[in-house]
Design an enzyme around this catalytic site. Structure first.
Site, mmCIF file in Angstrom:
data_model
loop_
_atom_site.group_PDB
_atom_site.id
_atom_site.type_symbol
_atom_site.label_atom_id
_atom_site.label_comp_id
_atom_site.label_asym_id
_atom_site.label_seq_id
_atom_site.Cartn_x
_atom_site.Cartn_y
_atom_site.Cartn_z
ATOM 1 N N GLU A 36 6.294 -7.504 17.291
ATOM 2 C CA GLU A 36 7.199 -8.416 16.560
ATOM 3 C C GLU A 36 6.812 -9.854 16.846
ATOM 4 O O GLU A 36 6.501 -10.210 17.983
ATOM 5 C CB GLU A 36 8.643 -8.160 16.977
ATOM 6 C CG GLU A 36 9.234 -6.924 16.325
ATOM 7 C CD GLU A 36 10.669 -6.657 16.778
ATOM 8 O OE1 GLU A 36 11.164 -7.391 17.637
ATOM 9 O OE2 GLU A 36 11.273 -5.709 16.251
ATOM 10 N N LYS A 93 -4.422 -2.090 -4.569
ATOM 11 C CA LYS A 93 -4.755 -1.805 -5.975
ATOM 12 C C LYS A 93 -6.216 -2.191 -6.217
ATOM 13 O O LYS A 93 -7.072 -1.627 -5.573
ATOM 14 C CB LYS A 93 -3.738 -2.491 -6.880
ATOM 15 C CG LYS A 93 -2.326 -1.905 -6.641
ATOM 16 C CD LYS A 93 -1.238 -2.533 -7.484
ATOM 17 C CE LYS A 93 0.113 -1.901 -7.121
ATOM 18 N NZ LYS A 93 1.233 -2.567 -7.809
ATOM 19 N N ARG A 101 -2.486 0.573 1.787
ATOM 20 C CA ARG A 101 -1.207 0.293 1.126
ATOM 21 C C ARG A 101 -0.511 -0.812 1.905
ATOM 22 O O ARG A 101 -0.349 -0.720 3.117
ATOM 23 C CB ARG A 101 -0.282 1.513 1.146
ATOM 24 C CG ARG A 101 -0.826 2.772 0.575
ATOM 25 C CD ARG A 101 0.293 3.712 0.189
ATOM 26 N NE ARG A 101 0.863 3.245 -1.052
ATOM 27 C CZ ARG A 101 0.260 3.343 -2.240
ATOM 28 N NH1 ARG A 101 -0.915 3.921 -2.349
ATOM 29 N NH2 ARG A 101 0.816 2.866 -3.316
HETATM 30 C C1 LIG Z 1 2.564 -2.552 -7.573
HETATM 31 C C2 LIG Z 1 3.318 -3.794 -7.771
HETATM 32 C C3 LIG Z 1 4.267 -4.221 -6.837
HETATM 33 C C4 LIG Z 1 4.824 -3.347 -5.740
HETATM 34 O O1 LIG Z 1 4.006 -2.935 -4.768
HETATM 35 P P1 LIG Z 1 4.518 -1.825 -3.731
HETATM 36 O O2 LIG Z 1 3.486 -1.933 -2.645
HETATM 37 O O3 LIG Z 1 4.514 -0.528 -4.454
HETATM 38 O O4 LIG Z 1 5.874 -2.214 -3.264
HETATM 39 C C5 LIG Z 1 4.842 -5.473 -7.007
HETATM 40 N N1 LIG Z 1 4.517 -6.237 -8.061
HETATM 41 C C6 LIG Z 1 3.638 -5.840 -8.999
HETATM 42 C C7 LIG Z 1 3.336 -6.747 -10.134
HETATM 43 C C8 LIG Z 1 3.011 -4.595 -8.895
HETATM 44 O O5 LIG Z 1 2.178 -4.196 -9.849
#
Ligand SMILES: *Cc1c(COP(=O)(O)O)cnc(C)c1O
Length: 430
Positions: free
Chosen positions: A68, A241, A247
């Site tokens: 933390e 992504k 993640r």
């Molecule tokens: C995928 C996505 C998120 C959320 O991401 P998580 O890691 O699933 O919480 C937020 N904003 C946009 C534009 C996304 O495409």
């Protein structure tokens, strides 16, 4: 029992209990998932295959450490090595995106967005984001999300005819609403977003600007999509992504918001950071600096363009008529199939994509009239334009032949052959 036998055999290592041996139920599910990722063509625009190095960092014993706080100012002892890791992640991300300040602790993209809201908004403040059905994200003000419950939310839309964002409509909406925060960024928008125009509008109405670049972060890192960083007060992102890391989420911001953002993430929303994930983020940022990554992102774009072009030749309607980025949004209304039916049909044949609302979709959100296709994952496994042509043809044959078992069997066979030709876990990198 002799003392010697006991010594050096801690509880967690006394048996060689691999996952396979200790928990075959979980192990079997993981193995089945490996096979699924190998045997299907993944066209989910938000998914990817991470590298061995990212996977190794993410699976490391850093998961055991509480940390933390921030490097040099922790609430726990023994943080000297995780400090190195977080400092590497922060400085690499700052260099990669040209950001003044970076917070790499958000557990997810949704959390990164929430942290920005906590940093600069009060409950009841007005926010303006992209309409969910027009490509926006749940966390940008949907009534189902905390953003929609704690703030007064307004949205702008894409132009009904062109499918493009209409910056004059954004301006008019901003002038009418006078939001405290404008949010740019999308989950299902196939065109380049004009961040400078958003910044101009935010300036005119004295709003802050947050850009959520979750989908396009990889291309931004490679310099193949205009960067939002000089234009926005805050840039949030996922790291898993197009960026092809673990993640997770992150926040880039101007120096003057650094303290507020850091305090919002911890202790505002989160407790201890996931140091193994932050290690994997550091690795991904290092990968993203390289020439291979630049070529990879370029190929994602070429593949998306090729996929769009071939689908158009097969009489598919594309929202906005094409793509500038890694994704294609198909409007299936002329094909006599809903988004949900197409998703199920294609997955059965080994092509995994997701149903997606199209602008002003006449169907409800569980059915939809569209399907979203993205090229990051297939590009990671080494596919090029020729394979995109083949995939477009397979999608067409599946939908045209949805009542013809012989045609569907042929599609299934060809998908299998294509997957065999592009093994995932030997040839992970382009
Ligand atoms: C995928 C996505 C998120 C959320 O991401 P998580 O890691 O699933 O919480 C937020 N904003 C946009 C534009 C996304 O495409």
């Amino acid at each position: 029992m002799h003392v010697e036998e006991k010594r050096g055999k801690s509880d967690c290592t006394k048996e060689n209990r691999t996952l396979n041996i200790f928990d075959p139920q979980v192990a079997r599910a993981v193995e089945a998932e490996v096979k699924r990722q190998q045997d299907k063509i993944i066209l989910i625009a938000s998914e990817n295959y991470v590298s061995q190095a990212v996977l190794q960092a993410q699976g490391s014993i850093l998961t055991n450490k509480y940390a933390e706080g921030y490097p040099g100012a922790r609430f726990y002892g023994g943080c000297e090595y995780v400090d190195v890791v977080e400092e590497l992640a922060r400085t690499r991300a700052a260099a990669l995106f040209g950001a003044e300040h970076v917070n790499v602790q958000p557990h997810a993209g949704a959390v990164a967005n929430l942290a920005v809201y906590l940093a600069v908004l009060n409950p009841g403040d007005r926010i303006l984001g992209m309409e969910l059905d027009h490509g926006g994200h749940l966390t940008h003000g949907s009534p189902a999300n905390i953003s929609g419950k704690y703030f007064q939310c307004f949205s702008y839309k894409v132009d009904a005819q062109s499918g493009y964002l209409d910056m004059e409509e954004v301006r008019r909406t901003a002038q009418r609403v006078l939001p405290r925060l404008i949010i740019a960024g999308a989950s299902a928008y196939p065109r380049t977003i004009d961040f400078a125009a958003f910044a101009q509008i935010a300036g005119e109405v004295d709003a802050l600007l947050m850009v959520d670049m979750a989908h396009i972060a990889g291309m931004v890192a490679a310099g193949l999509h205009p960067t939002p960083v000089p234009h926005a007060h805050f840039v949030t992102s996922t790291t898993h992504k197009t960026l092809r890391g673990p993640r997770g989420g992150m926040i880039l911001c101007r120096k003057r918001f650094a303290r507020a953002v850091d305090k919002a993430v911890f202790p505002g929303i989160q407790g201890g950071p996931l140091m193994h994930i932050i290690a994997a983020k550091a690795v991904a940022f290092k990968e993203a600096q390289g020439e291979d990554f630049y070529r990879y992102q370029g190929q994602i774009l070429k593949n998306a363009r090729a996929l769009a072009q071939h689908l158009k030749e097969l009489n598919f309607n594309l929202v906005s008529g094409g793509t500038d980025n890694h994704l294609v949004l198909l409007d299936l209304r002329n094909k006599g199939i809903t988004g949900r039916e197409a998703e199920l049909l294609l997955d059965e044949l080994g092509i995994t994509a997701n149903k997606n609302a199209i602008p002003d979709d006449p169907q409800n959100r569980l059915v939809t009239s569209g399907i979203r296709l993205g090229t990051p994952a297939v590009t990671s496994r080494g596919m090029h334009e020729a394979e995109m042509k083949q995939i477009a043809a397979l999608i067409n044959s599946a939908i045209e032949g949805k009542d013809d078992p012989v045609a569907l069997a042929r599609v299934k066979r060809e998908v299998k052959n294509l997957c065999t030709a592009f093994p995932v876990y030997q040839q992970n990198m382009v």
